[in-house]
Design a protein around this motif. Structure first.
Motif, short mmCIF file in Angstrom:
data_model
loop_
_atom_site.label_atom_id
_atom_site.label_comp_id
_atom_site.label_asym_id
_atom_site.label_seq_id
_atom_site.Cartn_x
_atom_site.Cartn_y
_atom_site.Cartn_z
N ASN A 156 0.90 -1.21 0.05
CA ASN A 156 0.06 0.00 -0.07
C ASN A 156 0.83 1.44 0.03
O ASN A 156 2.16 1.00 0.41
CB ASN A 156 -0.88 0.16 1.21
CG ASN A 156 -2.10 -0.95 1.02
OD1 ASN A 156 -2.63 -0.90 0.11
ND2 ASN A 156 -2.73 -1.35 2.17
N PRO A 157 0.42 2.23 -0.41
CA PRO A 157 1.20 3.64 -0.41
C PRO A 157 1.28 3.95 1.02
O PRO A 157 0.41 3.86 1.83
CB PRO A 157 0.22 4.57 -1.31
CG PRO A 157 -1.06 4.20 -1.50
CD PRO A 157 -1.09 2.51 -1.06
N ALA A 158 2.46 4.81 1.30
CA ALA A 158 2.78 5.19 2.69
C ALA A 158 2.09 6.71 2.83
O ALA A 158 1.97 7.00 4.25
CB ALA A 158 4.22 5.16 2.84
N SER A 159 1.83 7.33 1.71
CA SER A 159 1.35 8.93 1.92
C SER A 159 -0.24 8.96 1.86
O SER A 159 -0.79 8.27 0.92
CB SER A 159 1.87 9.59 0.86
OG SER A 159 1.18 9.89 -0.35
N PRO A 160 -0.71 9.63 2.75
CA PRO A 160 -2.25 9.69 2.62
C PRO A 160 -2.55 10.49 1.22
O PRO A 160 -3.85 10.13 0.91
CB PRO A 160 -2.65 10.72 3.79
CG PRO A 160 -1.48 10.74 4.67
CD PRO A 160 0.02 10.50 3.98
N ALA A 161 -1.84 11.30 0.83
CA ALA A 161 -2.35 12.02 -0.59
C ALA A 161 -2.20 10.77 -1.63
O ALA A 161 -3.08 10.76 -2.56
CB ALA A 161 -1.20 12.96 -1.00
N GLU A 162 -1.26 9.82 -1.37
CA GLU A 162 -1.42 8.77 -2.60
C GLU A 162 -2.41 7.65 -2.47
O GLU A 162 -3.16 7.27 -3.19
CB GLU A 162 -0.09 8.00 -2.57
CG GLU A 162 0.13 6.63 -3.55
CD GLU A 162 -0.13 7.07 -4.96
OE1 GLU A 162 0.09 8.39 -5.35
OE2 GLU A 162 0.03 5.92 -5.80
N VAL A 163 -2.89 7.68 -1.05
CA VAL A 163 -4.03 6.75 -0.94
C VAL A 163 -5.32 7.33 -1.51
O VAL A 163 -6.07 6.78 -2.21
CB VAL A 163 -4.38 6.78 0.87
CG1 VAL A 163 -5.57 6.02 1.20
CG2 VAL A 163 -3.07 5.70 1.45
N THR A 164 -5.51 8.72 -1.04
CA THR A 164 -6.62 9.54 -1.64
C THR A 164 -6.70 9.14 -3.36
O THR A 164 -7.74 9.25 -3.77
CB THR A 164 -6.56 10.87 -1.26
OG1 THR A 164 -6.58 10.69 0.18
CG2 THR A 164 -8.08 11.69 -1.81
N GLU A 165 -5.50 9.65 -3.93
CA GLU A 165 -5.36 9.50 -5.31
C GLU A 165 -5.95 8.20 -5.84
O GLU A 165 -6.51 8.22 -6.84
CB GLU A 165 -3.94 9.95 -5.41
CG GLU A 165 -3.59 9.46 -7.09
CD GLU A 165 -3.99 10.43 -7.93
OE1 GLU A 165 -4.47 11.28 -7.77
OE2 GLU A 165 -3.89 9.97 -9.24
N ARG A 166 -5.24 6.90 -5.19
CA ARG A 166 -5.89 5.73 -5.80
C ARG A 166 -7.13 5.46 -5.49
O ARG A 166 -7.73 4.74 -6.32
CB ARG A 166 -4.85 4.70 -5.21
CG ARG A 166 -3.38 4.65 -5.66
CD ARG A 166 -2.78 3.46 -5.09
NE ARG A 166 -1.36 3.54 -5.08
CZ ARG A 166 -0.80 2.53 -4.68
NH1 ARG A 166 -0.89 1.27 -4.14
NH2 ARG A 166 0.81 2.42 -4.95
N ALA A 167 -7.73 5.91 -4.39
CA ALA A 167 -9.08 5.33 -4.09
C ALA A 167 -10.31 6.18 -4.29
O ALA A 167 -11.39 5.94 -3.94
CB ALA A 167 -8.95 4.90 -2.47
N THR A 168 -9.91 7.59 -4.78
CA THR A 168 -11.03 8.48 -4.90
C THR A 168 -11.34 8.71 -6.59
O THR A 168 -10.68 9.13 -7.19
CB THR A 168 -10.81 9.75 -4.44
OG1 THR A 168 -10.16 9.28 -3.05
CG2 THR A 168 -11.90 10.66 -4.22
N VAL A 169 -12.65 8.55 -6.79
CA VAL A 169 -13.14 8.96 -8.19
C VAL A 169 -12.95 10.37 -8.52
O VAL A 169 -13.23 11.11 -7.65
CB VAL A 169 -14.70 8.65 -8.31
CG1 VAL A 169 -15.19 9.19 -9.64
CG2 VAL A 169 -14.64 7.00 -8.23
N ARG A 170 -12.34 10.68 -9.64
CA ARG A 170 -12.02 12.15 -10.00
C ARG A 170 -13.09 12.44 -11.04
O ARG A 170 -13.84 11.76 -11.68
CB ARG A 170 -10.94 12.18 -10.73
CG ARG A 170 -9.69 11.67 -10.01
CD ARG A 170 -8.62 12.03 -10.84
NE ARG A 170 -7.35 11.26 -10.32
CZ ARG A 170 -6.57 10.93 -11.36
NH1 ARG A 170 -6.42 11.35 -12.57
NH2 ARG A 170 -5.62 9.63 -10.95
#
Ligand code: HEM
Length: 358
Positions: A190-204
């Motif tokens: 899994n990504p370590a950074s919260p920004a990358e977590v949001t980026e992978r998991a959130t519909v744009r």
């Protein structure tokens, strides 16, 4: 599959039938962004914290009300789950495809979870109109919250429910780690950074999704029974070659757990076999699959235990489905049997999506 693998799966299947019926699992929903006491915005419940809370109680529900009450009942569930979210509980809900009868209003990739090759989906453990999920520091706390929600949602009937836990739950360098039923550390991919977590998991926006779905997240739940008895009879060496990492997360070529292994230097799989789980899951270390895994172990008796695999992504095809297809034929397959779960969609924070769907 070889005859050995076949017999393992038969045993998994035999003990799955009937044994799992009343259980349930998984959810997702959008707890609205909350302001913490410091004024910072907290992540929505399904992505909150580097490590998820260690216990989960997940309930899949079907709507029993008439069609013209659908949005009202979704609003009620949203209110009840949202009121329980916060502090020591992270609670959220996720929509099944069946609760959005008009195809045009559905998130683009939301459909009933298909049975992938080898799956034996038990209808009593699969799908559902709505998934509500309660995570907490103890199993009791998760149950109390779930029971409170159910008492106030009489128009929703329980389809299935399931408890899960994350042994050795902890955070290391920004990643949530736990120990799975095969005794391996999970979470390094899994990504370590919260920004990358949001980026992978959130519909744009701009990806062809209905406007109301932007900011939401696709959630996949797979209830995977694991043949732990057979697994435990294999040598540690063999287990590590099947996973493609050591139990503590280190790569088989000695690379530390939180760094990238270089599979290109091992094209024939002499060190990390080509059918090892991590090698199939993420063959190109520079482009990891765009998903965030936040799974739990379940245990309903010695013959009925496994993983509540759960992942979030902004795009189902590039996220879960691409990985799942690559995993076909992996060495671990003969120890696993997927018996349930579903595809769901965590709506975006707030209640604007309900107004849009009304
Ligand atoms: C059958 C039960 C499963 C077990 C026991 C299992 C176990 C593991 C373990 C031990 C790791 C290495 C540590 C880590 O990165 O977290 C891992 C990585 C991973 N798994 Fe699984 N897994 C299972 C199912 C799945 C499924 C169904 C998927 C998706 C379809 C999946 C996708 C991944 C991905 C993407 C990684 C990260 C690979 C990387 O970046 O190195 N796993 N899994």
């Amino acid at each position: 599959m070889d005859s050995h693998g076949y017999s393992r799966r038969r045993i998994l299947y035999a003990s799955a039938v009937g044994a799992v019926g009343a259980g349930g699992l998984a959810t997702v929903s959008a707890a609205a962004l909350r302001s913490t006491s410091s004024g910072q915005k907290e992540a929505p419940a399904h992505l909150r914290g580097a490590a998820p809370l260690p216990f989960i109680h997940a309930i899949s529900l079907d709507l029993t009300a008439a069609e013209d009450r659908r949005i009202g009942q979704l609003r009620a569930a949203h209110r009840v789950v949202g009121a329980l979210d916060g502090g020591k509980i992270a609670a959220w809900m996720a929509l099944g495809e069946s609760v959005l009868p008009e195809p045009a209003s559905r998130p683009r990739h939301l459909r009933p979870m298909p049975a992938f090759p080898g799956d034996v989906l038990d209808p009593a453990l699969s799908h559902g109109d709505l998934l509500i999920q309660f995570t907490a520091a103890s199993s009791d706390a998760a149950h109390v919250a779930a029971d409170q929600a159910l008492r106030t949602l009489p128009r929703w009937r329980v389809r299935w429910r399931l408890d899960g836990r994350r042994p050795e739950n902890r955070t290391e360098d920004g990643r949530g780690l736990a120990r799975n039923p095969f005794h391996f550390t999970e979470g390094y991919g899994n990504p370590a950074s919260p920004a990358e977590v949001t980026e992978r998991a959130t519909v744009r926006a701009g990806r062809g999704e209905p406007a109301w779905a932007v900011g939401g997240s696709y959630q996949v739940v797979r209830i995977i029974r694991l043949a732990t008895g057979f697994w435990d009879r294999d040598t540690l060496h063999e287990q590590e070659r099947i996973i493609g990492r050591h139990t503590d997360g280190r790569w088989l070529d000695g690379t530390p757990a939180d760094e990238r292994a270089v599979f290109a230097a091992d094209p024939d799989g002499k060190i990390t076999p080509l059918d090892a789980h991590v090698r199939r899951a993420a063959p190109d270390r520079r482009h990891p699959p765009p998903l965030v895994r936040r799974g739990y172990n379940y245990h309903r008796g010695t013959d009925d235990q496994g993983l509540i695999f759960c992942c979030f992504q902004r795009d189902m095809e590039k996220g879960f489905e691409a990985v799942q297809h690559r995993l076909q034929g992996e060495a671990m397959a003969k120890y696993t049997l997927t018996v349930g779960g579903g595809y769901f969609f965590v709506p975006p924070p707030g209640d604007g999506w309900l107004d849009a769907l009304a």
